[in-house]
Design an enzyme around this catalytic site. Structure first.
Site, PDB file in Angstrom:
ATOM      1  N   GLU A   5       0.741  -1.313  -0.140  1.00 14.78           N
ATOM      2  CA  GLU A   5      -0.068  -0.125  -0.168  1.00 14.78           C
ATOM      3  C   GLU A   5       1.114   0.832   0.253  1.00 14.78           C
ATOM      4  OE1 GLU A   5      -2.595   0.558   3.484  1.00 14.78           O
ATOM      5  OE2 GLU A   5      -3.919   2.196   2.208  1.00 14.78           O
TER       6      GLU A   5
ATOM      7  N   GLY B 165       3.283   2.165  10.564  1.00 16.59           N
ATOM      8  CA  GLY B 165       3.480   1.607  11.562  1.00 16.59           C
ATOM      9  C   GLY B 165       2.584  -0.379  12.030  1.00 16.59           C
ATOM     10  N   ALA B 166       1.952  -0.156  10.800  1.00 18.93           N
ATOM     11  CA  ALA B 166       1.378  -1.316  10.489  1.00 18.93           C
ATOM     12  C   ALA B 166       1.157  -1.770   9.468  1.00 18.93           C
ATOM     13  CB  ALA B 166       0.527  -1.959  11.501  1.00 18.93           C
TER      14      ALA B 166
ATOM     15  N   GLU C  76      -2.614  -3.323   6.785  1.00 16.67           N
ATOM     16  CA  GLU C  76      -3.136  -4.702   7.004  1.00 16.67           C
ATOM     17  C   GLU C  76      -3.625  -6.177   6.390  1.00 16.67           C
ATOM     18  OE1 GLU C  76      -3.346  -1.532   6.174  1.00 16.67           O
ATOM     19  OE2 GLU C  76      -5.396  -1.613   5.003  1.00 16.67           O
ATOM     20  N   ASN C  77      -2.602  -6.481   5.411  1.00 16.18           N
ATOM     21  CA  ASN C  77      -2.437  -7.945   4.605  1.00 16.18           C
ATOM     22  C   ASN C  77      -3.546  -8.369   4.967  1.00 16.18           C
ATOM     23  OD1 ASN C  77       0.131  -5.741   3.113  1.00 16.18           O
ATOM     24  ND2 ASN C  77       0.606  -6.708   4.825  1.00 16.18           N
TER      25      ASN C  77
ATOM     26  N   HIS D  49      -6.458  -1.767  14.906  1.00 14.87           N
ATOM     27  CA  HIS D  49      -6.901  -0.757  13.815  1.00 14.87           C
ATOM     28  C   HIS D  49      -6.554  -1.686  12.785  1.00 14.87           C
ATOM     29  CE1 HIS D  49      -6.305   2.719  11.820  1.00 14.87           C
ATOM     30  NE2 HIS D  49      -5.494   1.310  10.929  1.00 14.87           N
ATOM     31  N   GLU D  50      -5.320  -2.647  12.182  1.00 18.75           N
ATOM     32  CA  GLU D  50      -5.400  -3.494  11.181  1.00 18.75           C
ATOM     33  C   GLU D  50      -6.328  -4.897  11.875  1.00 18.75           C
ATOM     34  OE1 GLU D  50      -3.714  -2.181   9.526  1.00 18.75           O
ATOM     35  OE2 GLU D  50      -2.401  -0.529  10.817  1.00 18.75           O
TER      36      GLU D  50
ATOM     37  N   HIS E 121      -9.363  -2.964   9.605  1.00 17.15           N
ATOM     38  CA  HIS E 121      -9.069  -3.750   8.670  1.00 17.15           C
ATOM     39  C   HIS E 121      -9.799  -4.808   7.714  1.00 17.15           C
ATOM     40  CE1 HIS E 121      -7.691   0.645   7.366  1.00 17.15           C
ATOM     41  NE2 HIS E 121      -6.536   0.119   8.381  1.00 17.15           N
TER      42      HIS E 121
HETATM   43  N1  BES Z   1      -3.113   1.098   5.900  1.00 17.22           N
HETATM   44  C1  BES Z   1      -2.055   1.396   6.926  1.00 17.22           C
HETATM   45  C2  BES Z   1      -1.029   0.927   6.453  1.00 17.22           C
HETATM   46  C3  BES Z   1      -0.245   2.304   5.310  1.00 17.22           C
HETATM   47  C4  BES Z   1       0.110   3.441   5.722  1.00 17.22           C
HETATM   48  C5  BES Z   1      -0.094   2.164   4.208  1.00 17.22           C
HETATM   49  C6  BES Z   1       0.801   4.594   5.030  1.00 17.22           C
HETATM   50  C7  BES Z   1       0.712   2.888   3.194  1.00 17.22           C
HETATM   51  C8  BES Z   1       1.225   3.992   3.593  1.00 17.22           C
HETATM   52  C9  BES Z   1      -2.258   1.091   8.386  1.00 17.22           C
HETATM   53  O1  BES Z   1      -3.655   0.543   8.198  1.00 17.22           O
HETATM   54  C10 BES Z   1      -2.258   1.597   9.001  1.00 17.22           C
HETATM   55  O2  BES Z   1      -3.519   2.823   9.178  1.00 17.22           O
HETATM   56  N2  BES Z   1      -0.954   2.045  10.017  1.00 17.22           N
HETATM   57  C11 BES Z   1      -1.069   2.911  10.878  1.00 17.22           C
HETATM   58  C12 BES Z   1      -0.784   2.611  12.729  1.00 17.22           C
HETATM   59  C13 BES Z   1      -2.562   2.702  12.339  1.00 17.22           C
HETATM   60  C14 BES Z   1      -2.854   2.469  14.289  1.00 17.22           C
HETATM   61  C15 BES Z   1      -3.226   3.910  12.720  1.00 17.22           C
HETATM   62  C16 BES Z   1       0.236   3.610  11.283  1.00 17.22           C
HETATM   63  O3  BES Z   1       0.964   2.655   9.885  1.00 17.22           O
HETATM   64  O4  BES Z   1       0.700   4.391  11.537  1.00 17.22           O
HETATM   65 ZN    ZN Z   2      -5.322   1.547   8.436  1.00 13.46          ZN
END
Ligand code: BES
Ligand code: ZN
Length: 932
Positions: free
Chosen positions: A207, A341-342, A344-345, A377-378, A381
């Site tokens: 992503e 941070g993470a 959601e694959n 959170h993940e 998703h």
């Molecule tokens: N879908 C995002 C990961 C992501 C972030 C992909 C930016 C591409 C670009 C994931 O679900 C997400 O939101 N991760 C957060 C953590 C969450 C608890 C807010 C993150 O990475 O900060």
């Molecule tokens: Zn997210």
């Protein structure tokens, strides 16, 4: 992430969550606009009788459609650069073989295509790949394609000697190679240690638009397909993908071929593969899904907390969403190098180590809370995003805003004693209001034309404002109606895509179409910004007139015609008012009772600020002191007052008067918000020594009462929030040079750097404060903490060390610290920088560092969002016009499209800081001098 409680959120958020580890948001004070609202009051006032009673079902005033500007913006979103639709992938058979010694990979892919129109060409996405052959088979026809690339659009184009024809399925076969890059995007390598040796794993982050770096594909969220993946890996490594393993066989080159079962129909950005060394802990959830947490070898104990959360959250959400989780397994894997941070694959969620691993001895309370939120959170998703996906990146907020709301919802169910929604109001809500107070903010639904524009949108608007407007809607509709609509939406669009309007329609339809959700919500999702509601009280008639204008930190603009449909509620000492929706510029409420105090927006559920008549503040301060008003409301009053001062709507003296009402505050989140706001003031006045001394005394008064109650030593079985409170007050007191705190911190620090004694000395919650206190006072401690950074392997503790190094008063050491930005893991460099710029001696040095190393930093992050993060951090503590000019000049010839918005936001923030300080320093000085 660790110890965020001692730090504050920032204004121009990029990635919202990692983001709140950083400090120094600051804004402007401008009195010129004060009358802009007043002059509007008389024009369109409307009287609504609104007796103080118990709340009733909400009413929506159906009035005029949203403004024409809203419509214009909706139209703009049509203009996208998307792939031709002559063919559509039905199923990919994909085999990948990474070479972990040479950091390359090769791949083969066979795609079943539905052919929609006759054409000689097939165009798909590919980036940084070399495609050796492209062949299409249709019935008897076998055609070899000529391969060309459109680098700018990240396309590969195959031209065949004859057309592929409509109607009959075609099979496209490709052979390709690529690089296992070190940029944490696409198919990349991540370094770790095993038995003292460096090793590399291959892992993915697709992503938003980097699946195309791993295999040629139709890399758009609406082009869903089935994926059948195979991986060829060294025999001794773990190979993971979204789905279960169906077979493992040996290959002729003595590797293993691992085949996975076909995925559900899904978008490319959700695919994932990992090949590396892991241990895991596992448990079957009550819905029979096998959950595993993959951790570094030998670190099983660090996976159990995350596992426990996941095992509870998955069935909880399955029940809440009324849809079964469709896979038989869910893996959560900790990746040593990870940009976000993470991620959601579907079925294989990947995490930064600090967002998944909890060490039973070394982790802080805040880290636990953070891990719970990220895990939730993940997992959310898996429905919101994976099962139903946004149609296009314009609606990214549907994924992220929703997952953020659900994350809080789930954690609140699991740990009600954490009062996590209260914390939401400080963290996400506050962060969203800060960013959205800038002219350079953007609407929640934001037109995205090309891939390069997507990355910047993963920000506090999509996440935090998205979540805040959902929370506002939930309050307005009621939890049951909201859930009904949600179930309807998921049912209608599962295994498919949806847009914001589909959600509004589902919410309206499932509630008998009585509510026009779309009209109200469009005012929040299509317009940039949010309103400030100004109150005027006529005591003879007991009427309150409320007027809305767009709130901007730089001051209200009379010419701004934005209007919102605002759910209005109020609370007084004698009860709640009847809720209504304000759809005009002004309304007047008729109150039938006198009141001792009056507050609009109880629970801070509405996304707006409130400006009261002066004498209301005195009454509210009494209510704050006596705690006759609830914690979220105490938080909200202070937060609004503080920010309205930036916009010149309230004097700095009033801000300090109100802040003084919090000296006996005993709620963690309220005090956390006070702390964040004090930090901003501290940053503004950092170069005025005399003022700083006065201000430090003032701040100490705000935190010392809790300190006296709590001390340094935790009591057995104390609550989570008590531990968080202790950490918060000690970090503030050490920041503001509270003698007793500093002294104690120096005393307990292990003599002769015997860092192995740290566990006996103080709990992890207080570790950052302990390091900072000692590093500030001795260079020796700096070196000891630096050594600890090198010798410990828990990343959470490493980051605590890194950030603390920035607190040294030795400029040579500060410069040395900055140099570490280039040597620590790329994912962690911004912590180093933020530690330095948080130090008054370091803010200019940090900016200088970015300027001098700009090209290198840009290359290191390949322009990804961590690059934006570095820019943001480097500029966040700057406070003068001269700084602003320098920033502007520096970026004038930098044309990278993916940083445009970030730079505008940073620049606006620095200018606002300068103006705010100019306008408020006399008031600050006067007030602090006469209130010692
Ligand atoms: N879908 C995002 C990961 C992501 C972030 C992909 C930016 C591409 C670009 C994931 O679900 C997400 O939101 N991760 C957060 C953590 C969450 C608890 C807010 C993150 O990475 O900060
Ligand atoms: Zn997210």
């Amino acid at each position: 992430m660790m110890s965020t409680h001692k730090l504050v959120r920032t204004a121009t958020a990029l990635r919202p969550r990692i983001q709140f580890l950083l400090s120094g948001k600051s804004r402007v004070f401008d009195t010129r606009h004060y009358c802009a609202i007043c002059s509007n009051i008389a024009k369109s006032a409307k009287t609504v009788s609104n007796e103080a009673t118990q709340p009733r079902a909400p009413v929506i005033n159906k009035i005029s459609q949203p403004e024409t500007e809203l419509k214009k913006q909706t139209k703009m979103s049509v203009d996208r650069v998307i792939l031709p639709t002559n063919v559509k992938p039905i199923k990919y058979h994909l085999t990948l073989e990474p070479d972990l010694d040479n950091f390359t990979f090769r791949g083969e892919e066979r795609v079943e295509l539905q052919v929609n129109a006759d054409s000689n060409t097939i165009t798909l996405n590919a980036n940084e790949l070399e495609i050796q052959s492209a062949q299409v088979t249709q019935g008897e026809k076998k055609l070899s394609g000529e391969i060309t690339y459109d680098k700018e659009n990240e396309y590969a184009i195959f031209t065949f000697p004859e057309p592929v024809t409509k109607g009959q399925t075609a099979i496209l076969e490709l052979h390709f190679t690529g690089l296992l890059n070190d940029k944490m995007s696409g198919f990349y390598r991540s370094k770790y240690q095993l038995n003292g040796e460096d090793r590399y794993m291959a892992t993915t982050q697709f992503e938003a638009t980097d699946a195309r770096k791993a295999f040629p594909c139709w890399d758009e969220p609406a082009i869903k397909s089935i994926f059948e993946v195979s991986l060829i890996a060294p025999k001794d490594r773990t190979a993971l993908s979204n789905m279960d393993v169906t077979s493992e066989t040996l290959t002729s080159n003595d590797k293993k071929l691992v085949k996975f079962s076909p995925s559900p129909i899904m978008s490319t950005y959700l695919l994932a593969f990992i090949i590396g060394d892991f241990d895991y802990v596992e448990q079957k959830a009550s819905n029979d899904v096998l959950i595993r947490v993959y951790v570094p070898k030998g670190k099983k104990e660090q996976g159990t907390f995350g596992l426990d959360v996941a095992v509870k959250v998955l069935p909880l959400l399955e029940e809440y969403f009324g849809q079964k989780y469709p896979l038989t397994k869910l893996d959560l894997a900790a990746i040593p190098d990870f940009a976000a941070g993470a991620m959601e694959n579907w079925g294989l969620i990947t995490y930064r180590e600090t967002a998944l691993l909890i060490d039973p001895i070394q982790s802080s309370s805040h880290s636990k809370q953070w891990v719970a939120l990220v895990v939730a959170h993940e997992i959310s998703h898996q429905w919101f995003g994976n099962l139903v996906t946004m149609e296009w990146w314009d609606d990214l907020w549907l994924n992220e805003g929703f997952a953020t709301w659900v994350e809080y919802f789930a954690v609140d169910q699991l740990y009600p004693e954490w009062n996590i929604f209260e914390q939401f109001v400080h963290d996400d809500f506050g962060r969203a209001q800060s960013l959205d107070a800038l002219k350079s903010s953007h609407p929640i639904q934001v037109p995205i034309r090309i891939a390069a524009e997507v990355d910047e949108i993963f920000d506090a608007i999509s996440y935090s404002k998205g979540c805040a407007v959902i929370r506002m809607l939930v309050e307005h509709l009621g939890v049951d109606s909201f859930r009904k609509g949600l179930l309807h939406y998921l049912n209608q669009h599962k295994y498919s895509n949806a847009s914001t309007n589909d959600l509004w329609n589902a919410l309206s339809e499932s509630n008998g179409n009585d509510l026009d959700v779309s009209t109200m919500m469009s005012t929040w999702t299509l317009q940039t910004g949010y309103p400030v509601l100004r109150l005027q009280h006529d005591s003879t008639t007991n009427q309150i007139t409320i007027t809305q204008m767009r709130y901007l930190d730089q001051g209200i603009e009379e010419s701004d015609s934005s209007m919102w449909h605002i759910p209005i509620k109020y609370i007084t000492d004698s009860g709640d008012g009847q809720p209504l929706v304000m759809t005009d510029r002004s309304i007047t409420l008729q109150l039938n009772h006198d009141f001792k105090w009056f507050k609009l927006n109880p629970g801070q559920s509405g996304f707006y600020r409130v400006l009261y008549p002066d004498h209301f503040y005195d009454q509210l301060c009494d209510a704050i002191r006596s705690k006759s008003i609830g914690a979220i409301d105490r938080l909200g009053i202070q937060e609004d007052v503080f920010n309205l001062a930036k916009a010149g709507l309230i004097s700095m003296k009033q801000v300090l008067n109100v802040l003084s009402a919090y000296t006996l505050e005993d709620n963690y989140t309220v005090l956390n918000s006070v702390s964040a706001n004090c930090s901003q003031l501290y940053n503004l006045i950092k170069s005025d020594h005399d003022l700083l001394i006065l201000f430090e005394r003032f701040c100490n008064r705000l935190f010392v009462n809790q300190f006296e109650l709590l001390g340094w030593k935790p009591r057995p079985d104390e609550s989570h929030l008590t531990s968080m409170m202790r950490s918060l007050v000690i970090s503030n007191l050490s920041k503001y040079n509270h003698k007793e705190t500093i002294q104690h911190g120096l005393e307990i620090y292990p003599k002769n750097g015997e860092m192995e004694l740290l566990d006996e000395v103080c709990v992890p919650d207080l570790r950052s404060s302990l390091y900072s206190i000692n590093i500030k006072n001795s260079d020796e401690a700096y070196h000891q903490v630096l050594n600890r950074y090198g010798s410990i392997d828990l990343n959470e503790e490493k980051i605590r060390c890194l950030k603390s190094l920035g607190s040294t008063r030795n400029v040579t050491l500060l410069e040395k610290t900055l140099e570490m930005c280039g040597s620590v893991k790329s994912q962690d460099a911004f912590y180093v920088l933020s530690g330095v710029v948080d130090n008054p001696l370091g803010s200019a040095l940090g900016w200088q560092y970015l300027k001098s190393n700009y090209e290198e930093i840009k290359n290191r992050y390949d322009g990804g969002w961590l690059f934006n993060r570095m820019i943001k951090v480097a500029t966040q503590s700057l406070t003068t016009n001269q700084d602003a000019n320098d920033v502007e000049e520096f970026f004038a010839d930098k044309t990278t499209p993916s940083i445009k918005r970030t730079v505008a936001q940073c620049l606006e923030t620095v200018r606002l800081n300068a103006k705010w300080y100019e306008n408020s320093k006399a008031d600050l000085k006067q007030w602090l001098e006469s209130n010692q």
